[in-house]
Design a protein around this motif. Sequence first.
Motif, PDB file in Angstrom:
ATOM      1  N   CYS A  13      -3.622  54.588  11.489  1.00 26.27           N
ATOM      2  CA  CYS A  13      -3.713  56.086  10.807  1.00 26.27           C
ATOM      3  C   CYS A  13      -5.547  56.571  10.848  1.00 26.27           C
ATOM      4  O   CYS A  13      -6.241  56.005  11.392  1.00 26.27           O
TER       5      CYS A  13
ATOM      6  N   TRP B 236      -0.779  61.301   4.190  1.00 25.43           N
ATOM      7  CA  TRP B 236      -0.133  60.405   3.260  1.00 25.43           C
ATOM      8  C   TRP B 236      -1.102  59.754   2.338  1.00 25.43           C
ATOM      9  O   TRP B 236      -1.846  60.850   1.333  1.00 25.43           O
TER      10      TRP B 236
ATOM     11  N   HIS C 189       8.513  58.400   7.776  1.00 25.73           N
ATOM     12  CA  HIS C 189       7.485  59.144   8.205  1.00 25.73           C
ATOM     13  C   HIS C 189       6.605  58.196   8.162  1.00 25.73           C
ATOM     14  O   HIS C 189       5.722  57.746   8.538  1.00 25.73           O
ATOM     15  N   VAL C 190       6.391  57.529   6.750  1.00 25.41           N
ATOM     16  CA  VAL C 190       5.129  55.940   6.333  1.00 25.41           C
ATOM     17  C   VAL C 190       5.958  54.575   6.371  1.00 25.41           C
ATOM     18  O   VAL C 190       6.856  54.587   6.165  1.00 25.41           O
TER      19      VAL C 190
ATOM     20  N   ASN D  61      -3.492  59.628   7.955  1.00 26.90           N
ATOM     21  CA  ASN D  61      -2.997  60.622   8.756  1.00 26.90           C
ATOM     22  C   ASN D  61      -1.669  59.225   9.146  1.00 26.90           C
ATOM     23  O   ASN D  61      -2.342  58.788   9.950  1.00 26.90           O
ATOM     24  N   VAL D  62      -0.606  59.610   8.786  1.00 30.32           N
ATOM     25  CA  VAL D  62       0.211  58.757  10.059  1.00 30.32           C
ATOM     26  C   VAL D  62       0.518  59.789  11.187  1.00 30.32           C
ATOM     27  O   VAL D  62       1.783  61.324  11.004  1.00 30.32           O
TER      28      VAL D  62
ATOM     29  N   ARG E 174       3.146  61.893  12.973  1.00 35.52           N
ATOM     30  CA  ARG E 174       4.740  62.085  13.549  1.00 35.52           C
ATOM     31  C   ARG E 174       4.487  63.258  14.091  1.00 35.52           C
ATOM     32  O   ARG E 174       3.647  64.323  13.654  1.00 35.52           O
TER      33      ARG E 174
ATOM     34  N   TYR F  68       0.452  66.376  15.658  1.00 34.10           N
ATOM     35  CA  TYR F  68       1.228  65.455  15.235  1.00 34.10           C
ATOM     36  C   TYR F  68       0.974  65.490  13.564  1.00 34.10           C
ATOM     37  O   TYR F  68       0.441  64.264  12.822  1.00 34.10           O
TER      38      TYR F  68
ATOM     39  N   GLY G 103       6.878  58.778  12.305  1.00 35.25           N
ATOM     40  CA  GLY G 103       5.566  57.472  11.702  1.00 35.25           C
ATOM     41  C   GLY G 103       5.674  56.466  11.869  1.00 35.25           C
ATOM     42  O   GLY G 103       4.825  55.930  12.220  1.00 35.25           O
TER      43      GLY G 103
ATOM     44  N   SER H  83      10.890  52.827   7.572  1.00 40.77           N
ATOM     45  CA  SER H  83      10.144  53.224   7.024  1.00 40.77           C
ATOM     46  C   SER H  83      10.085  53.512   4.938  1.00 40.77           C
ATOM     47  O   SER H  83      11.283  53.053   5.241  1.00 40.77           O
TER      48      SER H  83
END
Length: 675
Positions: A328, A357, A259-260, A362-363, A365, A349, A240, A253
């Motif tokens: 997002c 999240w 991820h985030v 959603n992020v 990835r 994704y 992400g 991240s």
Amino acid sequence: MQKQPNHLINESSPYLLQHAYNPVDWYPWGEEALNKARQENKLLIISIGYAACHWCHVMEHESFEDKDVAALMNDKFVSIKVDREERPDIDQVYMQACQLISGRGGWPLNAIALPDGSPVYAGTYFPKQQWMNLLRQLYDFCFSDPPKAKEYALQLKQGIQMSEMITARTDVQAVTNKEIEGTFRNLINTVDFKKGGRGGAPKFPMPVNYNFLLKYHFLLKEKEALKAVEITLDNIANGGIYDHLGGGFARYSVDDEWHVPHFEKMLYDNGQLVSLFSFAYQATKKELYRKVVYETLEWVKREMTAPENGFYSALDADSEGVEGKFYCWTADEIKSILKNDAPVFMDYYDVTEHGNWEENNNVLRRKKEAADIAKEHQLSEAVLSRKIEDSKKILFAAREKRVRPGLDDKQLTSWNALMLKGYADAYRVFRETEFLDNAVANACFLLEKMSAGGNLKRNYKNGKATIDAFLDDYALLIEALLSLYTATFNEEWLNEAARLTEIVNRNFYDENSGMYFFTSTRHETLIARKMELSDNVIPASNSVMAQNLFSLGHYLEKPDYLSRANQMFNNVKQDALQHPSFYANWASLALSLYEAPFEVVIVGDDCLKIREELDKHYLPNLFLMGGKTEGDLPLLQNRLVQGQTTIYLCKEKTCQLPVTKTEDALKQLMYNESS
């Protein structure tokens, strides 16, 4: 009631202008504020941040926009706002104070200092009530017992002055194989071999670390080094932290899986990552790495390039007051936009109904292999690829209608240089003419618009260059110009690099240590004159200068430059070899000192064609130079053979027999590598 501006209203920095209508009577750093503190015997509040800093925004909203907080600050203090990106010299001083006091640092950085600028306290983010209590306590401490406050400030000032200062080491010794292997082990032991990067959270990309590992793999054939690079870059590119719709990387991240992200996009990260992914493609030929470079440079062209060919500094993490809102998606949003293609895109994704999240967001990835997704949805991989690309374009167009994150549109020499180098490196690897055109355009901008009387300026905004350049501005631009020379064989860029190096030697060099100060003799005197020694998310200006001297020493046959580079490395050798996570650019120089590089001279009409053929290979231990004629470089003299293009491979003042074919030059390189 209309808000009244404070003393920041005429500044150009986007960060300072964000605070121009605070009820706090902010001043920019300068004599007006410092004189006011001295004349009125008031403590200074020195608050430092940058435009894309999320927690800087939070503290502004909680405290600096609050009338009660402002009343306290205005009554008992003189308050100064500093953009750390414009004035890293000020930031260095008070960040060091913060680290000495608490053992940590970060932004926002808030220091309380005596009227002469000597800090008595420094910290980072404070909630409103804690901030007000702290100010009252420090005010009472400093004015109830002034001698004690002055003594404490003196001790802290001495600690700041002593930190990261260094003395010249006279016991210069060659780097050994054991030392190089130990350095590699010390770095590789920090790598997370499941997700890449350093173990734990948060995760920062740290490009200099992986440039060292790539080079180490090449020179010592260590498979584990390349594995660490690939695991890291694969996870960064699929995570992400990468903007899968628009290209470009976020700052870091917050978790241990990439991820985030902390959603701000910084020019300096992206410039270095373009170079790193280009070199990694050169070494591995992974299509993912090529894709990342092209998409990231498309983002730079679209969103980060100014009309005069400078590059903007950053995009904010927040939009509409919410971090990451621009980037997002909820599942419902994607389904309403993509219709029948939504299930495939969501699977591709990692978009879930309840969000991967927070608050159903959603992020984007990648977690699953494309082949598995294609099989699950009964598609060929080619059809899947087309569907994903089409869906990305549709969602990107929808995202463009959202409220955009704020743009920090100042243009900094050092950060521009990192992106200039990224473009030059990408051109060498992918041979896209547009990449070279953009690199040349930016180099011309920096040398024309960011220069005054031959000296560099740091900042460009609203058609005006301001602030004398710091060591990082000079060092990183010299490095970028060396890359641009290699990409073009145009000696103009090499000559500019040499000219700027002489300015650095005159104005920044410390004879006692053999190192360089971060500030020049032209800068104002702060309470400490600092040296930048350890590599971080941006390599230290001293390590970059040492690399530059090593390169120019070879290109220009300047033994004094080589000697100075060797001395600089020797001064930090112990730290560099034992703690390469914080000295990775120094460690890369150690590899060059351990295994001397080749000087490859290509002279004749086909010099650029042969250079392009060599650039299909990852060859980090080469100094490439050449031209259609002999030019002015010492190593090119008497090399031209009429009617042919000739390649000379030299090392430590010894040359192989000249050849005319790239494959024969590569054979000489491979022979020398194994011998």
